[in-house]
Write a protein that holds these residues in place. Structure first.
Motif, PDB file in Angstrom:
ATOM      1  N   UNK A 238     -10.805  11.223  -7.061  1.00  0.00           N
ATOM      2  CA  UNK A 238     -12.050  10.465  -7.092  1.00  0.00           C
ATOM      3  C   UNK A 238     -12.021   9.228  -6.210  1.00  0.00           C
ATOM      4  N   UNK A 239     -13.149   8.560  -6.160  1.00  0.00           N
ATOM      5  CA  UNK A 239     -13.319   7.434  -5.244  1.00  0.00           C
ATOM      6  C   UNK A 239     -12.470   6.234  -5.636  1.00  0.00           C
ATOM      7  N   UNK A 240     -12.339   5.927  -6.931  1.00  0.00           N
ATOM      8  CA  UNK A 240     -11.570   4.754  -7.354  1.00  0.00           C
ATOM      9  C   UNK A 240     -10.097   4.912  -6.982  1.00  0.00           C
ATOM     10  N   UNK A 241      -9.525   6.055  -7.296  1.00  0.00           N
ATOM     11  CA  UNK A 241      -8.136   6.293  -6.944  1.00  0.00           C
ATOM     12  C   UNK A 241      -7.925   6.308  -5.448  1.00  0.00           C
ATOM     13  N   UNK A 242      -8.898   6.814  -4.731  1.00  0.00           N
ATOM     14  CA  UNK A 242      -8.807   6.846  -3.274  1.00  0.00           C
ATOM     15  C   UNK A 242      -8.680   5.445  -2.699  1.00  0.00           C
ATOM     16  N   UNK A 243      -9.494   4.509  -3.203  1.00  0.00           N
ATOM     17  CA  UNK A 243      -9.484   3.138  -2.697  1.00  0.00           C
ATOM     18  C   UNK A 243      -8.155   2.447  -2.968  1.00  0.00           C
ATOM     19  N   UNK A 244      -7.413   2.863  -3.996  1.00  0.00           N
ATOM     20  CA  UNK A 244      -6.165   2.198  -4.359  1.00  0.00           C
ATOM     21  C   UNK A 244      -4.929   2.869  -3.752  1.00  0.00           C
ATOM     22  N   UNK A 245      -4.905   4.193  -3.740  1.00  0.00           N
ATOM     23  CA  UNK A 245      -3.677   4.916  -3.397  1.00  0.00           C
ATOM     24  C   UNK A 245      -3.628   5.320  -1.925  1.00  0.00           C
ATOM     25  N   UNK A 246      -4.722   5.860  -1.413  1.00  0.00           N
ATOM     26  CA  UNK A 246      -4.693   6.439  -0.073  1.00  0.00           C
ATOM     27  C   UNK A 246      -4.310   5.427   1.006  1.00  0.00           C
ATOM     28  N   UNK A 247      -4.878   4.201   1.032  1.00  0.00           N
ATOM     29  CA  UNK A 247      -4.483   3.251   2.088  1.00  0.00           C
ATOM     30  C   UNK A 247      -2.989   2.948   2.081  1.00  0.00           C
ATOM     31  N   UNK A 248      -2.404   2.851   0.866  1.00  0.00           N
ATOM     32  CA  UNK A 248      -0.958   2.595   0.780  1.00  0.00           C
ATOM     33  C   UNK A 248      -0.171   3.783   1.314  1.00  0.00           C
ATOM     34  N   UNK A 249      -0.615   4.984   0.972  1.00  0.00           N
ATOM     35  CA  UNK A 249       0.055   6.192   1.420  1.00  0.00           C
ATOM     36  C   UNK A 249       0.025   6.315   2.941  1.00  0.00           C
ATOM     37  N   UNK A 250      -1.061   5.880   3.550  1.00  0.00           N
ATOM     38  CA  UNK A 250      -1.224   6.011   4.997  1.00  0.00           C
ATOM     39  C   UNK A 250      -0.453   4.967   5.782  1.00  0.00           C
ATOM     40  N   UNK A 251       0.148   3.997   5.083  1.00  0.00           N
ATOM     41  CA  UNK A 251       0.960   3.006   5.784  1.00  0.00           C
ATOM     42  C   UNK A 251       2.172   3.653   6.458  1.00  0.00           C
ATOM     43  N   UNK A 252       2.698   4.716   5.841  1.00  0.00           N
ATOM     44  CA  UNK A 252       3.889   5.364   6.398  1.00  0.00           C
ATOM     45  C   UNK A 252       3.599   6.028   7.736  1.00  0.00           C
ATOM     46  N   UNK A 253       2.595   6.936   7.838  1.00  0.00           N
ATOM     47  CA  UNK A 253       2.315   7.504   9.164  1.00  0.00           C
ATOM     48  C   UNK A 253       1.856   6.450  10.161  1.00  0.00           C
ATOM     49  N   UNK A 254       1.152   5.409   9.683  1.00  0.00           N
ATOM     50  CA  UNK A 254       0.731   4.345  10.588  1.00  0.00           C
ATOM     51  C   UNK A 254       1.940   3.629  11.176  1.00  0.00           C
ATOM     52  N   UNK A 255       2.936   3.357  10.326  1.00  0.00           N
ATOM     53  CA  UNK A 255       4.148   2.689  10.821  1.00  0.00           C
ATOM     54  C   UNK A 255       4.892   3.578  11.818  1.00  0.00           C
ATOM     55  N   UNK A 256       4.998   4.878  11.526  1.00  0.00           N
ATOM     56  CA  UNK A 256       5.683   5.783  12.436  1.00  0.00           C
ATOM     57  C   UNK A 256       5.001   5.815  13.801  1.00  0.00           C
ATOM     58  N   UNK A 257       3.679   5.818  13.802  1.00  0.00           N
ATOM     59  CA  UNK A 257       2.942   5.839  15.071  1.00  0.00           C
ATOM     60  C   UNK A 257       3.137   4.545  15.851  1.00  0.00           C
ATOM     61  N   UNK A 258       3.122   3.413  15.154  1.00  0.00           N
ATOM     62  CA  UNK A 258       3.329   2.128  15.827  1.00  0.00           C
ATOM     63  C   UNK A 258       4.757   2.037  16.358  1.00  0.00           C
ATOM     64  N   UNK A 259       5.714   2.450  15.533  1.00  0.00           N
ATOM     65  CA  UNK A 259       7.124   2.287  15.883  1.00  0.00           C
ATOM     66  C   UNK A 259       7.547   3.200  17.020  1.00  0.00           C
TER      67      UNK A 259
END
Length: 309
Positions: A238-259
């Protein structure tokens, strides 16, 4: 260190080129000769003034200097007594070349004999005159990566070496504080440090640069898997869980792409000073957050499109 025999003087002349002084061999005199050196008084005449002058020249065999790195990027050094300074000297392995010997072969041999280590195929970083005012010797610096211990050292008589393996990042401070004080050793180490900098005249040949900046198939698959997991969670929590969990989860691929793609951290020793490291780390952290937000928005758009379908 290999024994040396006296090189024939004409062998040195091939390096002379159009020198400003011309040699007059008939004025040469051998003053001392032994297994290691030959001291000669050699006569040269100036092309400009026409005047002749006697020079004292020590004929010494060429030498090799070995920059050997372990798979953990640690530098292999040896500490041994040097009679010239009457003190112990910390320096890379190396030694004299036999007449006509390839410095690549000699360097690999000296590394194995002095330390018991062997590694990848060596490459030449460069060759310089050891002391052109007095010595006929030239020294070649070679680089051997992925050196591993394969046997016990085999020292020559009179050699007493102590093996020192130090992190590569400590080399500049070892030079600065005088722990490494051998001029030719420092020259070889600086040659290696500069050769790792991209875009310089001394840059390593193609195929020998570090591959650490590549993202790699494994890391790419991890990033794709996490993005896919985020998309799947979005459909279930749902939308509430998405706003809390998904951005944190996406930090890992974001870091890999930056690094690995956007802003790879420098891997060379000379570019990893603490001041620059701190500033760049802050910028990379902000870039990671921004990229994670962009990935999150992309997942949101794809999810809404999937829901509409």
């Amino acid at each position: 260190m290999s024994a040396s025999t006296e090189p024939e003087p004409p062998q040195r002349d091939r390096f002379q080129g159009k020198a400003s002084w011309v040699r007059e061999p008939e004025g040469d005199t051998t003053l001392e000769s032994n297994w290691l050196i030959t001291l000669r008084r050699e006569r040269y005449r100036s092309r400009k003034s026409g005047k002749a002058h006697d020079f004292y020249v020590v004929h010494l065999a060429d030498a090799v200097n070995v920059i050997a790195l372990t798979p953990e990027n640690r530098l292999i050094l040896v500490e041994q007594f040097r009679a010239g300074s009457a003190n112990d000297s910390l320096e890379p392995p190396g030694g004299l070349l036999d007449p006509g010997e390839d410095p690549l072969e000699a360097g690999a041999r000296e590394l194995l004999e002095e330390t018991g280590y062997a590694g990848d195929e060596p490459i030449i970083l460069g060759t310089v005159w050891a002391c052109p005012s007095l010595l006929t010797s030239r020294i070649t610096t070679i680089l051997i990566r992925n050196a591993k211990l394969i046997r016990e050292p085999n020292w020559d008589e009179g050699e007493e070496l102590r093996l020192k393996i130090v992190p590569a990042r400590e080399v500049p401070s070892l030079i600065r504080n005088g722990k490494i004080g051998h001029a030719l050793a420092i020259q070889g180490l600086l040659w290696w440090l500069v050769s790792e900098l991209p875009g310089t005249p001394l840059e390593l040949p193609k195929g020998f640069q570090s591959k650490d900046r590549q993202i790699g198939l494994g890391r790419l698959m991890v990033a794709i898997a996490l993005i896919g997991l985020a998309f799947g969670l979005m459909r279930t929590i749902g939308e509430t869980g998405t706003l809390l969990i998904i951005p944190v989860l996406l930090l890992v691929p974001a870091y890999l792409l930056v690094d690995r793609v956007v802003d790879p951290m420098p891997k060379t020793v000379l570019t990893r000073s603490m001041a620059r490291w701190g500033r760049r780390s802050l910028i990379r952290a902000l870039a990671t957050l921004a990229l994670a937000q962009l990935l999150w928005l992309s997942v949101m758009v794809m999810a809404r499109m999937a829901f509409l379908i």
